[in-house]
Every structure is written in C-alpha cells, then in structure tokens.
Design a protein around this motif. Structure first.
Motif, PDB file in Angstrom:
ATOM      1  N   GLY A 226      -3.657  20.458   8.082  1.00  0.00           N
ATOM      2  CA  GLY A 226      -3.926  19.438   9.009  1.00  0.00           C
ATOM      3  C   GLY A 226      -3.541  18.421   8.560  1.00  0.00           C
ATOM      4  N   ASN A 227      -3.444  17.529   7.400  1.00  0.00           N
ATOM      5  CA  ASN A 227      -3.253  16.958   6.525  1.00  0.00           C
ATOM      6  C   ASN A 227      -1.867  15.676   7.681  1.00  0.00           C
ATOM      7  OD1 ASN A 227      -3.863  17.084   3.888  1.00  0.00           O
ATOM      8  ND2 ASN A 227      -2.633  18.461   3.868  1.00  0.00           N
ATOM      9  N   ARG A 228      -0.959  16.101   8.503  1.00  0.00           N
ATOM     10  CA  ARG A 228      -0.805  15.891   9.368  1.00  0.00           C
ATOM     11  C   ARG A 228      -1.918  14.782  10.733  1.00  0.00           C
ATOM     12  NH1 ARG A 228       0.330  14.400  14.651  1.00  0.00           N
ATOM     13  NH2 ARG A 228      -1.024  16.490  14.896  1.00  0.00           N
ATOM     14  N   LEU A 229      -2.422  15.337  11.147  1.00  0.00           N
ATOM     15  CA  LEU A 229      -3.762  15.421  11.901  1.00  0.00           C
ATOM     16  C   LEU A 229      -4.853  14.523  11.407  1.00  0.00           C
ATOM     17  CD1 LEU A 229      -5.190  16.314  14.805  1.00  0.00           C
ATOM     18  CD2 LEU A 229      -5.995  18.040  13.801  1.00  0.00           C
ATOM     19  N   VAL A 230      -5.385  14.323  10.385  1.00  0.00           N
ATOM     20  CA  VAL A 230      -6.107  13.308   9.479  1.00  0.00           C
ATOM     21  C   VAL A 230      -5.201  12.363   9.764  1.00  0.00           C
ATOM     22  CG1 VAL A 230      -7.174  13.334   7.981  1.00  0.00           C
ATOM     23  CG2 VAL A 230      -7.411  15.278   8.112  1.00  0.00           C
ATOM     24  N   ASP A 231      -4.356  11.977   8.852  1.00  0.00           N
ATOM     25  CA  ASP A 231      -3.531  10.580   9.362  1.00  0.00           C
ATOM     26  C   ASP A 231      -3.623   9.915  10.375  1.00  0.00           C
ATOM     27  OD1 ASP A 231      -3.434  11.398   6.241  1.00  0.00           O
ATOM     28  OD2 ASP A 231      -1.157  12.001   6.077  1.00  0.00           O
ATOM     29  N   THR A 232      -3.019  11.263  11.113  1.00  0.00           N
ATOM     30  CA  THR A 232      -2.871  10.047  12.393  1.00  0.00           C
ATOM     31  C   THR A 232      -4.643   9.689  13.500  1.00  0.00           C
ATOM     32  OG1 THR A 232      -3.138  12.424  14.392  1.00  0.00           O
ATOM     33  CG2 THR A 232      -1.373  11.308  13.271  1.00  0.00           C
ATOM     34  N   LEU A 233      -5.690  10.720  13.061  1.00  0.00           N
ATOM     35  CA  LEU A 233      -6.865  10.423  13.237  1.00  0.00           C
ATOM     36  C   LEU A 233      -7.970   9.560  12.758  1.00  0.00           C
ATOM     37  CD1 LEU A 233      -7.578  13.852  15.160  1.00  0.00           C
ATOM     38  CD2 LEU A 233      -6.629  12.084  16.339  1.00  0.00           C
ATOM     39  N   PHE A 234      -7.931   9.548  11.402  1.00  0.00           N
ATOM     40  CA  PHE A 234      -8.394   8.554  10.788  1.00  0.00           C
ATOM     41  C   PHE A 234      -7.656   7.748   9.760  1.00  0.00           C
ATOM     42  CE2 PHE A 234     -10.753  12.489  10.923  1.00  0.00           C
ATOM     43  CZ  PHE A 234     -11.731  13.274  11.218  1.00  0.00           C
ATOM     44  N   ALA A 235      -8.246   6.150   9.794  1.00  0.00           N
ATOM     45  CA  ALA A 235      -8.156   5.149   9.309  1.00  0.00           C
ATOM     46  C   ALA A 235      -8.805   4.744   7.342  1.00  0.00           C
ATOM     47  CB  ALA A 235      -7.883   4.135  10.325  1.00  0.00           C
ATOM     48  N   ASP A 236      -9.457   6.007   7.176  1.00  0.00           N
ATOM     49  CA  ASP A 236     -10.410   5.341   5.846  1.00  0.00           C
ATOM     50  C   ASP A 236     -10.253   7.185   5.138  1.00  0.00           C
ATOM     51  OD1 ASP A 236     -12.179   5.067   3.994  1.00  0.00           O
ATOM     52  OD2 ASP A 236     -13.593   4.195   5.449  1.00  0.00           O
ATOM     53  N   LYS A 237      -9.765   6.856   4.234  1.00  0.00           N
ATOM     54  CA  LYS A 237      -8.835   7.812   3.600  1.00  0.00           C
ATOM     55  C   LYS A 237      -9.660   7.887   2.220  1.00  0.00           C
ATOM     56  CE  LYS A 237      -3.945   7.335   3.154  1.00  0.00           C
ATOM     57  NZ  LYS A 237      -3.557   7.990   3.741  1.00  0.00           N
ATOM     58  N   ASP A 238     -11.223   7.104   2.137  1.00  0.00           N
ATOM     59  CA  ASP A 238     -12.495   8.295   1.547  1.00  0.00           C
ATOM     60  C   ASP A 238     -12.908   8.430   2.165  1.00  0.00           C
ATOM     61  OD1 ASP A 238     -13.705   7.477  -0.974  1.00  0.00           O
ATOM     62  OD2 ASP A 238     -15.764   5.576   0.327  1.00  0.00           O
ATOM     63  N   TYR A 239     -12.980   8.114   2.908  1.00  0.00           N
ATOM     64  CA  TYR A 239     -13.964   8.865   3.951  1.00  0.00           C
ATOM     65  C   TYR A 239     -13.432  10.314   3.826  1.00  0.00           C
ATOM     66  CZ  TYR A 239     -17.015  10.075   7.975  1.00  0.00           C
ATOM     67  OH  TYR A 239     -17.505  10.305   9.652  1.00  0.00           O
ATOM     68  N   VAL A 240     -12.069  10.229   4.686  1.00  0.00           N
ATOM     69  CA  VAL A 240     -11.933  11.247   5.146  1.00  0.00           C
ATOM     70  C   VAL A 240     -12.077  12.427   3.542  1.00  0.00           C
ATOM     71  CG1 VAL A 240      -9.183  13.118   4.968  1.00  0.00           C
ATOM     72  CG2 VAL A 240     -10.013  11.176   6.541  1.00  0.00           C
ATOM     73  N   SER A 241     -12.012  11.676   2.933  1.00  0.00           N
ATOM     74  CA  SER A 241     -12.489  12.710   1.149  1.00  0.00           C
ATOM     75  C   SER A 241     -13.721  13.799   1.008  1.00  0.00           C
ATOM     76  CB  SER A 241     -11.477  11.962   0.042  1.00  0.00           C
ATOM     77  OG  SER A 241     -12.546  11.084  -0.319  1.00  0.00           O
ATOM     78  N   ARG A 242     -14.641  12.772   1.218  1.00  0.00           N
ATOM     79  CA  ARG A 242     -15.933  12.847   1.590  1.00  0.00           C
ATOM     80  C   ARG A 242     -16.771  13.689   2.490  1.00  0.00           C
ATOM     81  NH1 ARG A 242     -18.952   8.995   2.534  1.00  0.00           N
ATOM     82  NH2 ARG A 242     -17.310   7.289   2.994  1.00  0.00           N
ATOM     83  N   HIS A 243     -15.611  13.857   3.499  1.00  0.00           N
ATOM     84  CA  HIS A 243     -16.424  14.390   4.670  1.00  0.00           C
ATOM     85  C   HIS A 243     -15.746  15.217   5.740  1.00  0.00           C
ATOM     86  CE1 HIS A 243     -19.803  11.881   4.630  1.00  0.00           C
ATOM     87  NE2 HIS A 243     -18.947  10.638   4.310  1.00  0.00           N
ATOM     88  N   ILE A 244     -14.206  15.089   5.107  1.00  0.00           N
ATOM     89  CA  ILE A 244     -13.234  16.302   6.270  1.00  0.00           C
ATOM     90  C   ILE A 244     -12.468  16.671   5.629  1.00  0.00           C
ATOM     91  CG2 ILE A 244     -11.292  16.133   8.154  1.00  0.00           C
ATOM     92  CD1 ILE A 244     -13.928  14.876   9.050  1.00  0.00           C
ATOM     93  N   VAL A 245     -12.744  18.548   5.822  1.00  0.00           N
ATOM     94  CA  VAL A 245     -10.996  20.324   5.360  1.00  0.00           C
ATOM     95  C   VAL A 245     -10.420  19.536   6.651  1.00  0.00           C
ATOM     96  CG1 VAL A 245     -11.195  22.109   4.697  1.00  0.00           C
ATOM     97  CG2 VAL A 245     -13.523  20.461   4.292  1.00  0.00           C
ATOM     98  N   PRO A 246      -8.905  18.908   5.890  1.00  0.00           N
ATOM     99  CA  PRO A 246      -8.406  18.623   7.127  1.00  0.00           C
ATOM    100  C   PRO A 246      -7.946  19.893   7.990  1.00  0.00           C
ATOM    101  CG  PRO A 246      -7.914  17.421   5.338  1.00  0.00           C
ATOM    102  CD  PRO A 246      -9.100  18.311   4.390  1.00  0.00           C
ATOM    103  N   ASP A 247      -7.624  20.903   7.195  1.00  0.00           N
ATOM    104  CA  ASP A 247      -7.415  22.404   7.769  1.00  0.00           C
ATOM    105  C   ASP A 247      -8.978  23.338   7.906  1.00  0.00           C
ATOM    106  OD1 ASP A 247      -5.005  22.337   6.273  1.00  0.00           O
ATOM    107  OD2 ASP A 247      -5.324  24.587   5.379  1.00  0.00           O
ATOM    108  N   GLU A 248      -9.850  22.357   7.933  1.00  0.00           N
ATOM    109  CA  GLU A 248     -10.345  22.768   9.144  1.00  0.00           C
ATOM    110  C   GLU A 248     -11.023  22.092  10.974  1.00  0.00           C
ATOM    111  OE1 GLU A 248     -14.675  23.367   7.058  1.00  0.00           O
ATOM    112  OE2 GLU A 248     -14.232  24.275   5.544  1.00  0.00           O
ATOM    113  N   LEU A 249     -10.544  21.037  10.946  1.00  0.00           N
ATOM    114  CA  LEU A 249     -10.372  20.261  11.669  1.00  0.00           C
ATOM    115  C   LEU A 249      -9.386  20.581  12.329  1.00  0.00           C
ATOM    116  CD1 LEU A 249     -11.732  17.689  12.953  1.00  0.00           C
ATOM    117  CD2 LEU A 249      -9.774  16.283  11.788  1.00  0.00           C
ATOM    118  N   ILE A 250      -8.430  20.911  11.361  1.00  0.00           N
ATOM    119  CA  ILE A 250      -7.052  21.181  12.747  1.00  0.00           C
ATOM    120  C   ILE A 250      -7.311  22.460  13.527  1.00  0.00           C
ATOM    121  CG2 ILE A 250      -5.636  22.766  11.289  1.00  0.00           C
ATOM    122  CD1 ILE A 250      -3.148  21.382  12.523  1.00  0.00           C
TER     123      ILE A 250
END
Length: 441
Positions: A226-250
C-alpha cells in the motif's frame, strides 16, 4: 461424433492444457477488463440475449423441466462499514490537512458513494434485480414449453434477503411472460439443509485456525503493498506514520473499487489503484475463495462435500418430474459459497481445477468465471415425444452450455440414463477421491 470413455479422458487433458495456456495470459485478460479483478464481485457478464448461444435439441425432443440454482444478483458491499470505515479514515485525514489534492478529490467521491450505499450493506442492488429478471426472461423465451399455464413451478431461497429479492425478481419476470403461472415462493429454515449446507468439518477447515491460513497469509503479504497508494493520497508523512497502515488502507480501497460495478453510483476508483495492484489483490482474493469453497487440494474435499445435499435435490426433483409426467421448474436461490462447490462436485468445465500451490491457483481456477454475481446452474430436461422414457439433458453454467466428464454422442446434450448415475456417484463417494485423482502438483 461418438464419444468414448477414452475420448472423454483425452478431452479432459486437452481442456486442462487449454486452460493452462489461457491462464498464462490471465493477467492481460484481466487488465483488459478490470471488473474481473473483483472476483465474485464481478457483475454478471451476460448483458443481452444475443450473447447466449443455444444449440437446438435433437429432432423429436421437447423441453419439459428446468432445475436451477442461482446466486443472488449484484449487491452492495457486505456491510456499511466497508464504506464508512474508509470514508471516516479519509475525512479525518482531510480535516487534519494531511491529504494531497488527489486525496481530497477521492474523499469527495467516497462521500458520494456513501450517499448511495448508506444503510444498504449486503442488500441486493437494482442491478442485481435486473440481472435475475433478465435471466428468467431468457429462460422463458428459450424454453416456453416448460412454462405452460399448468406448469408446476416452485421457488425457494435462503433466509438472506438479497437471495429472496433475487427470487422475487426472477419470478416477476416469468409471470410477466405468462400471468397464468402459479409460483409459490418460500424463504425459510426448512430449505437450508440443501440450499446452504455446511458441515462441521468444512467450518473447522475454513476457520482462522485452519491449515489453509499460513499459506494464505504469506501469499497475501507478498501481493499487498500500500505504500504507493499512501504516497498519492497523503501529503503528511508524520500523519501517515501515526494513523495509517498502508496495507490495510489499500485493501479497503480494493473492496470499494471492485464493488462499484454492482451499484447505481457512477463513481469509479480505478485511477486510485493501479492495474497491477488490482491484479495482485485479485490473486489474493481468488486464492482465499478457492481455499474455502473450491477443490483446494489440502482441503480433502470437505467444502465440496457441502454441495452433496444440493446435487441430491437436483436428482430427486428430476426423478419426480420425470416419473409424474409434470411440466415445470425448480428454482433455487443462494450464495457464491453454495454454487461454487456445486459446480466442482458436478465437475463442470473449468470449475474443478485442483492444486495446493497458491501461485498456481489462478492457472486452474478463476472466481469471476465460476461465480460472478447472479451466477447460475441450469439443467434443462427434454423428453422424446415418441418415447417418453427417453430423456436428455443440457447443462448450463451462467447460461452457457457446459460439459461434464460423461460420454455423449450429442453434446451439449446428455442422456439422463448416463448423467443420473454419474451424479449419484459424485454424491455417494468422498470428493477427496476426486481431488487425489486430479491434483496436478
């Protein structure tokens, strides 16, 4: 052309080779039609009468009975949460200013999908009702002799409302064609032992502690990123690290993406996931469904054995109509987890491939082919007008003529005197014997 047992064996080998050859390009096939990446979420592929080929019966044979099992039609995702959890996640990120412009635009799409899907999780969609209405209309048009004013027709469904609503749409179409038809409808527990039968052995095998799970978990991890997807949707990497699990999101986006073909909302998400991501995730979904409901070599046939009551119901009802001289139809409505084992138990063409290798599943078995939304199996019975004991049968899978490993000199027609003992033998012996004989690994 006369078929012999030897020829049947050669044909079976040829079919396996043809399927394997075709499967080498399965990726290209699916990328050319991304809806197939939905697997059992693939909307019923027959859109018009012109796409159904029907071989006329031999001279002197007249249809008198149809035995049918149909999966419910297109539906919304199984739960409201499949839409709402993803929407909540994206809206929270939007409120935190963590999304890219593309991420915000995708969130607006999700909001519009939610407006359509809210409160409808698991329900039959309008498209699903139209699918069954069209299937029934084609059935009537192709075999009007079955649907006389005095025809004995029954319709039963599982207790799940999307199946009952599919049944209602099907029956409505038949009665539009002939208002004189009397078609009682039932949706109750008394029919569940054959419409939707599960043994303890199959439930134990399919549980989270079943022996299928380690191979599945490894395969899923290898085919999820899910890493490519996260990079296209999220501008804040710190937010991603605290709130998003890329493989769950995809995976949350996968379900919404493939489910859109089944509902009336016009939003699409095929630009959110790449074609290769869709294909990889389909392989995971296809593998899981195969392990749970199809001839997975390590299952020892327990899931296929679930369909024996259903196939027995086909045989017993056919005997009743043949012996009584009645005309009519037996209509049954259930789920993908019921029609899939049925097609394997009957060994319909391209529905019973056996393997234990997760990487090989896509080469021998495809969920979108076996059980798309509104998938169905129909046995159409014909009687020789000069010899009432001479009965032949045509087998349809998703309204297409199909084959079983039984000799015939009139394909796609089989003599009931040959087909019935074959079906009885499949009911009476453990399907594990078939798996052991057909395992290609």
């Amino acid at each position: 052309m006369t078929f012999s047992i030897k020829r049947i064996g050669l044909l079976s080998a040829a079919v396996c080779l043809a399927l394997t050859s075709q499967a080498k390009d399965i990726r290209s096939e699916m990328l050319s039609n991304p809806d197939k990446c939905g697997g059992v979420y693939y909307a019923y592929p027959i859109a018009s009468d012109s796409t159904v080929r029907s071989t006329p019966a031999p001279k002197g044979y007249k249809p008198f009975y149809i035995s049918h099992y149909g999966r419910h039609g297109s539906r919304y995702l199984i739960s409201d949460n499949d839409y709402k959890n993803l929407l909540d996640r994206m809206q929270a990120a939007d409120s935190a200013g963590a999304l890219t412009p593309f991420g915000r635009e995708v969130t607006r799409r999700l909001e519009r999908v939610w407006d359509e899907a809210r409160g409808r999780g698991g329900e039959l969609s309008p498209l699903g009702a139209r699918q069954h209405h069209a299937i029934a209309s084609r059935m009537f048009n192709n075999y009007p002799e079955v649907f006389t004013d005095t025809a004995a027709i029954t319709a039963v469904s599982t207790q799940v409302m999307r199946c009952a609503h599919s049944m209602f749409a099907f029956v409505e179409a038949l009665k539009e064609k002939n208002p004189a038809l009397s078609i009682p409808r039932e949706s109750g527990q008394r029919h569940m032992n054959y419409l939707c039968h599960w043994t303890k052995e199959s439930s134990d095998f399919n549980s989270s502690k079943g022996p299928w799970r380690p191979d599945y978990i490894r395969f899923k991890a290898d085919h999820t990123d899910g890493n490519r997807l996260v990079d296209t949707l999220f501008a804040d990497k710190d937010y991603v690290s605290r709130h998003i699990v890329p493989d769950e999101l995809i995976w949350e986006f996968y379900w919404v993406t493939v489910g859109q073909q089944n509902i009336e909302n016009n939003e699409t998400f095929t630009d959110v996931l790449t074609p290769d991501e869709l294909y990889d995730m389909w392989q995971v979904f296809n593998l899981q469904f195969y392990m749970h409901n199809a001839p997975y070599a390590r299952s020892n046939g327990v899931s296929i054995d679930n369909a024996k009551n259903l196939l027995g119901h086909f045989v017993d009802n056919a005997d009743n109509y043949i012996e009584s001289g009645k005309t009519g139809a037996t209509l049954r409505f259930g789920h993908d987890g019921n029609i899939t084992p049925l097609t394997a138990l009957m060994q319909l063409d391209n529905c019973a491939g056996v393997t234990s290798n997760p990487d090989n599943v896509k080469n021998v078995w495809n969920d979108f082919f076996v059980s798309p939304m509104a998938s169905n199996v129909q046995l159409v019975f014909f009687r020789n007008e000069k010899n009432p004991d001479d009965i032949i049968v045509k087998i349809l899978h998703n309204e297409n003529e199909t084959s079983v490993p039984v000799p015939t000199n009139m394909f796609p027609y089989y003599r009931w005197s040959d087909l019935r003992p074959y079906f009885k033998s499949m009911i009476e012996r453990p399907f594990a014997e078939t798996i052991n004989a057909r395992n290609i690994d």
